[in-house]
Scaffold this active site. Sequence first.
Site, PDB file in Angstrom:
ATOM      1  CB  ILE A   1      31.063  17.505  42.015  1.00 17.47           C
ATOM      2  CG1 ILE A   1      31.555  16.754  43.241  1.00 17.47           C
ATOM      3  CG2 ILE A   1      31.248  16.647  40.768  1.00 17.47           C
ATOM      4  CD1 ILE A   1      30.927  15.374  43.415  1.00 17.47           C
ATOM      5  CG  PHE A   2      32.339  22.390  37.084  1.00 16.93           C
ATOM      6  CD1 PHE A   2      31.052  22.655  36.641  1.00 16.93           C
ATOM      7  CD2 PHE A   2      33.396  22.810  36.304  1.00 16.93           C
ATOM      8  CE1 PHE A   2      30.817  23.329  35.448  1.00 16.93           C
ATOM      9  CE2 PHE A   2      33.182  23.486  35.107  1.00 16.93           C
ATOM     10  CZ  PHE A   2      31.887  23.751  34.682  1.00 16.93           C
ATOM     11  CB  VAL A   3      32.153  17.190  34.649  1.00 17.83           C
ATOM     12  CG1 VAL A   3      32.740  16.605  33.373  1.00 17.83           C
ATOM     13  CG2 VAL A   3      32.289  16.208  35.805  1.00 17.83           C
TER      14      VAL A   3
ATOM     15  CE  LYS B   1      33.813  12.816  26.692  1.00 18.00           C
ATOM     16  NZ  LYS B   1      33.433  12.113  25.502  1.00 18.00           N
ATOM     17  N   GLY B   2      31.077   9.524  32.625  1.00 15.78           N
ATOM     18  CA  GLY B   2      31.274   8.864  33.914  1.00 15.78           C
ATOM     19  C   GLY B   2      32.223   9.600  34.848  1.00 15.78           C
TER      20      GLY B   2
ATOM     21  N   GLY C   1      31.784  12.603  36.519  1.00 16.34           N
ATOM     22  CA  GLY C   1      31.100  13.060  37.728  1.00 16.34           C
ATOM     23  C   GLY C   1      30.866  11.920  38.700  1.00 16.34           C
TER      24      GLY C   1
ATOM     25  CG  ASN D   1      22.817  21.192  38.844  1.00 14.85           C
ATOM     26  OD1 ASN D   1      22.816  20.351  37.958  1.00 14.85           O
ATOM     27  ND2 ASN D   1      23.923  21.702  39.341  1.00 14.85           N
TER      28      ASN D   1
ATOM     29  CE1 TYR E   1      26.317  14.676  43.256  1.00 15.55           C
ATOM     30  CE2 TYR E   1      24.850  16.517  42.819  1.00 15.55           C
ATOM     31  CZ  TYR E   1      26.120  15.981  42.881  1.00 15.55           C
ATOM     32  OH  TYR E   1      27.191  16.757  42.568  1.00 15.55           O
TER      33      TYR E   1
END
Length: 178
Positions: free
Chosen positions: A106-108, A115-116, A118, A145, A151
């Site tokens: 998962i990468f933004v 900004k929500g 992820g 990380n 999470y």
Amino acid sequence: MSEPEKLEESSIKPTENEIKTCLKIRAAEIEDVPLILEFVKGIAKFENLSHLVAATEETLAEAMFGKKPYAEVFFAELDGVPAGFTVFFHNFSTFVGKPGLYIEDIFVKPEFRGKGIGKAMFLHCVKLAKERNCGRMEWAVLDWNPARKFYERLGGSSADGWQIYRMDEEKFESAFEK
């Protein structure tokens, strides 16, 4: 065994604390392979692992859209701009007796963080896991990380007593010699 369901397009509405824009999650298509590779290189750079990227557009196209797809990808687009991506695949738990959903990435992109996006991508994985009758979802996070706190806030936890082991293809042949 039937072919896995294709990802549906969905729109996720941001919470009040998040920017009021249009966030759209959509399944990747074969035409997106260059964009997938761009995101792979982006996450590798973030993790200081760029030197390990061996993937090419050709290998990704075959692995994700070939005769036997091994992974699925979806993108989060903010106002039509690709802002994040998720790569996942199914595994299987003999203990649970059901498939699982394993999140590989998962990468933004840095300019879109906070900004929500992820959270929306993670919740999309939860939704898919429920729809596909998965017994659990799993993923790995590097110990440094800051996403670990994210999470944990959403209910994830490290698997006590379990460590991830890995064998790269360079070691396959030497395993037979041991």
